[in-house]
Design a protein around this motif. Structure first.
Motif, PDB file in Angstrom:
ATOM      1  N   TRP A  34       0.829  -1.204   0.000  1.00  0.00           N
ATOM      2  CA  TRP A  34       0.000   0.000   0.000  1.00  0.00           C
ATOM      3  C   TRP A  34       0.864   1.254   0.000  1.00  0.00           C
ATOM      4  CZ3 TRP A  34       0.428   3.277   4.150  1.00  0.00           C
ATOM      5  CH2 TRP A  34       1.001   2.753   5.294  1.00  0.00           C
ATOM      6  N   LEU A  35       2.155   1.124   0.282  1.00  0.00           N
ATOM      7  CA  LEU A  35       3.049   2.281   0.226  1.00  0.00           C
ATOM      8  C   LEU A  35       3.109   2.856  -1.190  1.00  0.00           C
ATOM      9  CD1 LEU A  35       5.958   0.945   2.436  1.00  0.00           C
ATOM     10  CD2 LEU A  35       4.174   2.582   3.077  1.00  0.00           C
ATOM     11  N   HIS A  36       2.986   1.995  -2.177  1.00  0.00           N
ATOM     12  CA  HIS A  36       2.998   2.449  -3.574  1.00  0.00           C
ATOM     13  C   HIS A  36       1.821   3.394  -3.833  1.00  0.00           C
ATOM     14  CE1 HIS A  36       4.403   2.175  -7.705  1.00  0.00           C
ATOM     15  NE2 HIS A  36       3.137   2.077  -8.082  1.00  0.00           N
ATOM     16  N   VAL A  37       0.700   3.117  -3.218  1.00  0.00           N
ATOM     17  CA  VAL A  37      -0.487   3.956  -3.365  1.00  0.00           C
ATOM     18  C   VAL A  37      -0.212   5.357  -2.819  1.00  0.00           C
ATOM     19  CG1 VAL A  37      -2.890   4.259  -2.620  1.00  0.00           C
ATOM     20  CG2 VAL A  37      -2.056   1.999  -3.284  1.00  0.00           C
ATOM     21  N   ILE A  38       0.431   5.447  -1.665  1.00  0.00           N
ATOM     22  CA  ILE A  38       0.724   6.733  -1.034  1.00  0.00           C
ATOM     23  C   ILE A  38       1.572   7.620  -1.939  1.00  0.00           C
ATOM     24  CG2 ILE A  38       1.920   7.849   0.916  1.00  0.00           C
ATOM     25  CD1 ILE A  38      -0.583   6.499   1.867  1.00  0.00           C
ATOM     26  N   PHE A  39       2.527   7.024  -2.661  1.00  0.00           N
ATOM     27  CA  PHE A  39       3.471   7.789  -3.465  1.00  0.00           C
ATOM     28  C   PHE A  39       3.047   7.972  -4.922  1.00  0.00           C
ATOM     29  CE2 PHE A  39       5.936   6.828   0.189  1.00  0.00           C
ATOM     30  CZ  PHE A  39       6.861   7.849   0.285  1.00  0.00           C
ATOM     31  N   ASN A  40       2.021   7.273  -5.373  1.00  0.00           N
ATOM     32  CA  ASN A  40       1.681   7.301  -6.788  1.00  0.00           C
ATOM     33  C   ASN A  40       0.238   7.672  -7.093  1.00  0.00           C
ATOM     34  OD1 ASN A  40       4.176   6.214  -8.321  1.00  0.00           O
ATOM     35  ND2 ASN A  40       3.993   4.949  -6.492  1.00  0.00           N
ATOM     36  N   ASN A  41      -0.466   8.207  -6.110  1.00  0.00           N
ATOM     37  CA  ASN A  41      -1.859   8.592  -6.309  1.00  0.00           C
ATOM     38  C   ASN A  41      -2.173   9.882  -5.579  1.00  0.00           C
ATOM     39  OD1 ASN A  41      -3.238   6.200  -7.714  1.00  0.00           O
ATOM     40  ND2 ASN A  41      -2.046   5.233  -6.100  1.00  0.00           N
ATOM     41  N   ASP A  42      -3.227  10.554  -6.030  1.00  0.00           N
ATOM     42  CA  ASP A  42      -3.758  11.670  -5.271  1.00  0.00           C
ATOM     43  C   ASP A  42      -4.339  11.109  -3.969  1.00  0.00           C
ATOM     44  OD1 ASP A  42      -3.186  13.385  -7.415  1.00  0.00           O
ATOM     45  OD2 ASP A  42      -5.181  13.142  -8.275  1.00  0.00           O
ATOM     46  N   LEU A  43      -4.293  11.902  -2.911  1.00  0.00           N
ATOM     47  CA  LEU A  43      -4.797  11.457  -1.612  1.00  0.00           C
ATOM     48  C   LEU A  43      -5.882  12.396  -1.112  1.00  0.00           C
ATOM     49  CD1 LEU A  43      -1.447  10.713   0.274  1.00  0.00           C
ATOM     50  CD2 LEU A  43      -2.916   9.087  -0.927  1.00  0.00           C
ATOM     51  N   ILE A  44      -6.872  11.820  -0.453  1.00  0.00           N
ATOM     52  CA  ILE A  44      -7.892  12.601   0.246  1.00  0.00           C
ATOM     53  C   ILE A  44      -8.005  12.004   1.641  1.00  0.00           C
ATOM     54  CG2 ILE A  44     -10.307  13.293   0.366  1.00  0.00           C
ATOM     55  CD1 ILE A  44     -10.439  12.956  -2.677  1.00  0.00           C
ATOM     56  N   PHE A  45      -7.726  12.812   2.647  1.00  0.00           N
ATOM     57  CA  PHE A  45      -7.851  12.380   4.034  1.00  0.00           C
ATOM     58  C   PHE A  45      -9.107  12.998   4.622  1.00  0.00           C
ATOM     59  CE2 PHE A  45      -3.269  11.231   5.417  1.00  0.00           C
ATOM     60  CZ  PHE A  45      -3.111  10.470   4.280  1.00  0.00           C
ATOM     61  N   MET A  46      -9.987  12.136   5.130  1.00  0.00           N
ATOM     62  CA  MET A  46     -11.210  12.567   5.790  1.00  0.00           C
ATOM     63  C   MET A  46     -11.310  11.789   7.088  1.00  0.00           C
ATOM     64  SD  MET A  46     -13.868  12.680   2.529  1.00  0.00           S
ATOM     65  CE  MET A  46     -14.595  11.184   3.046  1.00  0.00           C
ATOM     66  N   GLY A  47     -11.635  12.468   8.166  1.00  0.00           N
ATOM     67  CA  GLY A  47     -11.845  11.785   9.434  1.00  0.00           C
ATOM     68  C   GLY A  47     -10.564  11.421  10.164  1.00  0.00           C
ATOM     69  N   LEU A  48      -9.442  11.941   9.725  1.00  0.00           N
ATOM     70  CA  LEU A  48      -8.188  11.717  10.427  1.00  0.00           C
ATOM     71  C   LEU A  48      -7.764  13.000  11.102  1.00  0.00           C
ATOM     72  CD1 LEU A  48      -6.065   9.673   7.873  1.00  0.00           C
ATOM     73  CD2 LEU A  48      -7.116   8.844   9.967  1.00  0.00           C
ATOM     74  N   GLU A  49      -7.200  12.861  12.264  1.00  0.00           N
ATOM     75  CA  GLU A  49      -6.730  14.047  12.957  1.00  0.00           C
ATOM     76  C   GLU A  49      -5.298  14.395  12.556  1.00  0.00           C
ATOM     77  OE1 GLU A  49      -6.668  15.571  17.540  1.00  0.00           O
ATOM     78  OE2 GLU A  49      -7.845  13.808  17.034  1.00  0.00           O
ATOM     79  N   LEU A  50      -4.541  13.378  12.160  1.00  0.00           N
ATOM     80  CA  LEU A  50      -3.128  13.552  11.818  1.00  0.00           C
ATOM     81  C   LEU A  50      -2.375  14.284  12.921  1.00  0.00           C
ATOM     82  CD1 LEU A  50      -2.950  14.327   8.000  1.00  0.00           C
ATOM     83  CD2 LEU A  50      -2.239  12.265   9.190  1.00  0.00           C
ATOM     84  N   ASN A  51      -2.605  13.870  14.151  1.00  0.00           N
ATOM     85  CA  ASN A  51      -1.915  14.511  15.258  1.00  0.00           C
ATOM     86  C   ASN A  51      -0.561  13.844  15.503  1.00  0.00           C
ATOM     87  OD1 ASN A  51      -2.368  12.169  16.747  1.00  0.00           O
ATOM     88  ND2 ASN A  51      -4.186  12.978  17.742  1.00  0.00           N
ATOM     89  N   THR A  52       0.103  14.252  16.528  1.00  0.00           N
ATOM     90  CA  THR A  52       1.475  13.788  16.774  1.00  0.00           C
ATOM     91  C   THR A  52       1.560  12.313  17.154  1.00  0.00           C
ATOM     92  OG1 THR A  52       1.322  14.583  19.052  1.00  0.00           O
ATOM     93  CG2 THR A  52       2.301  16.074  17.426  1.00  0.00           C
TER      94      THR A  52
END
Length: 117
Positions: A34-52
């Motif tokens: 799934w790392l390939h997806v992170i680097f080779n596609n547009d991303l949309i983050f919904m419902g994540l806080e992305l905190n520390t």
């Protein structure tokens, strides 16, 4: 941090089989993950806080930004969709620095329900 070390090997260690070598992009060691997806596609983050506390995901986004700076022709878009309170200055700084566009919706229904109605 174990996940970071494992992924770091796929990105930075080795010769042509590492992502940052720029060669054989479709044959790097993480191609079938799934790392390939992170680097080779547009991303949309919904419902994540992305905190520390989300260390691995934040680290991946930093590596993604470094990769796109090195290979700008491969750059992809990324969006952080949220509702409610504004994101903190620190979170906004982080998201801006890794290339995310912030999209604020008026309500959570506008994020999760309205697009499907």
């Amino acid at each position: 941090m174990g996940s970071v070390e494992r992924a770091r090997g796929m990105f930075h260690k080795g010769s042509e089989t590492r992502l940052f070598s720029g060669k054989n992009v479709n044959e790097w060691r993480g191609y079938q993950t799934w790392l390939h997806v992170i680097f080779n596609n547009d991303l949309i983050f919904m419902g994540l806080e992305l905190n520390t506390t989300e260390v691995f995901l934040r680290w991946l986004l930093i590596e993604r930004a470094k990769y796109f700076r090195k290979f700008p022709e491969r750059s992809k878009s990324a969006f952080f969709v949220y509702s409610g309170d504004d994101v903190s200055k620190g979170q906004r700084l982080f998201l801006d620095s890794v290339g995310f566009k912030l999209v604020k919706e008026p309500t959570y229904d506008d994020i999760y329900q309205t697009p499907w109605v």
